[in-house]
Design an enzyme around this catalytic site. Sequence first.
Site, mmCIF file in Angstrom:
data_model
loop_
_atom_site.group_PDB
_atom_site.id
_atom_site.type_symbol
_atom_site.label_atom_id
_atom_site.label_comp_id
_atom_site.label_asym_id
_atom_site.label_seq_id
_atom_site.Cartn_x
_atom_site.Cartn_y
_atom_site.Cartn_z
ATOM 1 N N ARG A 82 -10.922 -16.521 6.158
ATOM 2 C CA ARG A 82 -11.089 -17.381 4.981
ATOM 3 C C ARG A 82 -10.363 -18.697 5.211
ATOM 4 O O ARG A 82 -9.347 -18.759 5.881
ATOM 5 C CB ARG A 82 -10.527 -16.699 3.729
ATOM 6 N N TYR A 210 -18.275 -16.640 7.937
ATOM 7 C CA TYR A 210 -17.267 -15.577 7.862
ATOM 8 C C TYR A 210 -17.343 -14.883 6.489
ATOM 9 O O TYR A 210 -17.375 -15.552 5.451
ATOM 10 C CB TYR A 210 -15.849 -16.125 8.088
ATOM 11 N N LYS A 219 -15.205 -12.277 -2.708
ATOM 12 C CA LYS A 219 -14.065 -13.083 -3.170
ATOM 13 C C LYS A 219 -14.510 -14.140 -4.177
ATOM 14 O O LYS A 219 -13.817 -14.431 -5.145
ATOM 15 C CB LYS A 219 -13.384 -13.748 -1.974
ATOM 16 N N HIS A 239 -7.500 -8.256 -7.444
ATOM 17 C CA HIS A 239 -7.548 -7.958 -6.007
ATOM 18 C C HIS A 239 -6.844 -6.625 -5.790
ATOM 19 O O HIS A 239 -5.742 -6.573 -5.264
ATOM 20 C CB HIS A 239 -6.839 -9.102 -5.272
ATOM 21 N N SER A 261 -3.999 -9.713 1.326
ATOM 22 C CA SER A 261 -4.974 -9.392 2.374
ATOM 23 C C SER A 261 -4.279 -8.834 3.610
ATOM 24 O O SER A 261 -3.217 -9.319 4.007
ATOM 25 C CB SER A 261 -5.732 -10.655 2.760
ATOM 26 N N ALA A 262 -4.911 -7.837 4.215
ATOM 27 C CA ALA A 262 -4.443 -7.240 5.469
ATOM 28 C C ALA A 262 -3.039 -6.636 5.363
ATOM 29 O O ALA A 262 -2.238 -6.725 6.283
ATOM 30 C CB ALA A 262 -4.518 -8.255 6.621
ATOM 31 N N CYS A 263 -2.732 -6.026 4.203
ATOM 32 C CA CYS A 263 -1.455 -5.315 4.026
ATOM 33 C C CYS A 263 -1.693 -3.819 3.814
ATOM 34 O O CYS A 263 -0.865 -3.131 3.227
ATOM 35 C CB CYS A 263 -0.678 -5.881 2.847
ATOM 36 N N LYS A 265 -4.439 -2.199 2.208
ATOM 37 C CA LYS A 265 -5.102 -1.701 0.994
ATOM 38 C C LYS A 265 -6.113 -0.619 1.321
ATOM 39 O O LYS A 265 -6.172 0.412 0.658
ATOM 40 C CB LYS A 265 -5.834 -2.846 0.262
ATOM 41 N N ASN A 267 -6.195 1.338 3.907
ATOM 42 C CA ASN A 267 -5.490 2.561 4.313
ATOM 43 C C ASN A 267 -4.963 3.320 3.094
ATOM 44 O O ASN A 267 -5.083 4.540 3.007
ATOM 45 C CB ASN A 267 -4.305 2.232 5.224
ATOM 46 N N ASP A 288 -10.686 -2.890 -2.519
ATOM 47 C CA ASP A 288 -10.338 -4.316 -2.513
ATOM 48 C C ASP A 288 -10.351 -4.978 -3.887
ATOM 49 O O ASP A 288 -9.555 -5.857 -4.139
ATOM 50 C CB ASP A 288 -11.301 -5.073 -1.576
ATOM 51 N N SER A 379 -10.657 -9.148 12.960
ATOM 52 C CA SER A 379 -11.999 -8.587 13.169
ATOM 53 C C SER A 379 -12.261 -7.533 12.094
ATOM 54 O O SER A 379 -11.336 -6.909 11.573
ATOM 55 C CB SER A 379 -12.131 -8.003 14.573
ATOM 56 N N ARG A 380 -13.522 -7.324 11.772
ATOM 57 C CA ARG A 380 -13.870 -6.577 10.564
ATOM 58 C C ARG A 380 -14.957 -5.549 10.787
ATOM 59 O O ARG A 380 -15.747 -5.651 11.721
ATOM 60 C CB ARG A 380 -14.378 -7.575 9.502
ATOM 61 N N ARG A 411 4.288 -7.401 1.721
ATOM 62 C CA ARG A 411 4.819 -7.120 3.048
ATOM 63 C C ARG A 411 6.142 -7.860 3.141
ATOM 64 O O ARG A 411 6.183 -9.079 3.265
ATOM 65 C CB ARG A 411 3.811 -7.645 4.080
ATOM 66 N N GLY A 505 0.134 8.140 5.384
ATOM 67 C CA GLY A 505 0.037 9.328 4.529
ATOM 68 C C GLY A 505 1.324 9.600 3.761
ATOM 69 O O GLY A 505 1.307 10.120 2.640
ATOM 70 N N ASN A 507 3.090 7.685 2.232
ATOM 71 C CA ASN A 507 3.157 6.939 0.967
ATOM 72 C C ASN A 507 2.849 7.854 -0.220
ATOM 73 O O ASN A 507 3.107 7.509 -1.368
ATOM 74 C CB ASN A 507 2.186 5.750 0.993
HETATM 75 C C1 OXD Z 1 -9.287 -10.426 2.119
HETATM 76 C C2 OXD Z 1 -10.400 -9.470 2.314
HETATM 77 O O1 OXD Z 1 -9.183 -11.384 2.883
HETATM 78 O O2 OXD Z 1 -10.452 -8.487 1.569
HETATM 79 O O3 OXD Z 1 -8.500 -10.195 1.192
HETATM 80 O O4 OXD Z 1 -11.268 -9.698 3.169
HETATM 81 MN MN MN Z 2 -9.059 -8.556 -0.031
#
Ligand code: OXD
Ligand code: MN
Length: 595
Positions: A82, A210, A219, A239, A261-263, A265, A267, A288, A379-380, A411, A505, A507
Amino acid sequence: MITNHETASVAQNLTTNPHLLAWVKEMAALTKPDRIVWCDGSEEEKERLTRQAVEEGVLIPLNPEKRPGSYYARSNPNDVARVEHLTFICTPTREEAGPTNNWMAPEEAYSKLGKLFDGSMRGRTMYVVPYIMGLPGSPFSKVGVELTDSIYVVLNMRIMTRMGKVALEQLGDSNDFNRGLHSMLDLDPEKRFICHFPQDNTIWSIGSNYGGNVLLGKKCLALRIGSYLGRKEGWLAEHMLILEVENPQGERRYVAAAFPSACGKTNFAMLIPPAKFAGWKVRTIGDDIAWMRIGEDGRLWAVNPENGYFGVAPGTNEKSNPNAMASLRKDTIFTNVALTADGDVWWEGMTKEPPAGLTDWKGNPWTPESGEKAAHPNSRFTTPMANNPALSPRAYDPQGVPISAIIFGGRRSDTVPLVLQSFDWTHGVFMGATMGSETTAAAVGQVGVVRRDPMAMLPFCGYDMGEYFAHWLEIGKRLKNPPLIFQVNWFRKDENGDFIWPGFGENMHVLKWILDRADGKASAKETPIGYVPEDDAIDAEAAGITKDQLRKAMAIDAEEWKREFELQEELFQKLARTMPKELVELREKLRARLG
Ligand code: OXD
Ligand code: MN
């Protein structure tokens, strides 16, 4: 050039909605595509477009024995995340967008992007992608239509939303739909803009391909426009993941949690309880986004408006997230991961040893000596939520699920304890509002610096954030049975720089305490800044750490917290014009309690 008659005739079997037809015609006159294709969402269409994407080199088929129905896409290396600096909220006044958003006047944005869109689809196809965010027929759901010249977008939207006929049927002849326009151009970052016009329920995105910039339901609509509509209509667009926890007695509870993002979620939303929790089950509602409304019972009810997961691949493995790994076995589009010699995918963290013969995300042969990552850190995978073995059937409930607890997480290497419960709703809103987190690869920019990311919505709130907090406080006043609010931090580090808490797990230990609190079953200790678990409420040994380590993970250090309150100053200053006075006063009160 497409005539009015042709536009109408192509759409004939799908819709006669005059507002939609007129708008498609207008946008076609602007972008001048060679062809217009209306998407119906059928299997036949999916197969045809997939075949075409393969012929055009947009998708590479993966080995069908290893990943049936799955494909690989490589993006332009300049277009991998993004772009917050190129994302604009185009409200009539700058004040409405607030000081945390980039703002452009609507006329200026329409004019500037209009010039870029002029003829942008010449020689190309315009796909008309009608979609629903939310479940068909649900009072929560919203219809959008995305016009795009990217076949990749069409195939991803098909996974992420309820797309095609179903959306046109829900729309009928109504004029109430989000108007999304997207064109890739030549992916030149100089001509890249993501503009939101909340007053017009419109999104214009140009110059990118992207996901977060171009899958407009996610988003752009579900969060930025959604949050704006939520304030207007009295609900929340957040979010947040939503998960279901079932205890051994078969009782089910629902939790919503916001992480930047990427923390982790995805998982957390797919967590598998460790052996100690025999009889407990965790199921996913969403990973998300949560749309939440006040129910007639005075509780907060949430739905996941999405139909798929657009998740970060690196770090996903059989240990960190077996449910995600199972979800990715088929019918998935992978973007910017590495390719194996036998036509499968790989990314850092999938296995300890990378397989031999990898091709990296840029298309070059890769070895561990290459000195670069094989897969891009952002990468996604795009995968249907129906693939998730832990999906809760309630993900399909048009009324949503009642939320018992809300969790805000960031984080943070220091300061923030493993878990902290707010004193009340206002304090919970304060916790969310002052959330800080170290930045990740999900957005372009420096990685690893702490920034305030209120409710993980900093990049996604479609209006002034002070007003957004006020809206949260207002919702709280209307909730007869509000969920409890917590703050968590899985990422605290010890003096050697190692994570103290095992996470994943484990958590579940924290989640169980949170739900016990919500059920009135667990007591807590009061600290100056919130409630924490009693000493033995979390079983350190069962979580695989020592009691001393757990104490470190839980510690509240007055000096660190005084610094934290100092660091919040910048946010409070920035939002001073609209920051609710309840939050300003509460900050002073909490600070004073620290001495
Ligand atoms: C983000 C996503 O960037 O969910 O938060 O892709
Ligand atoms: Mn997100």
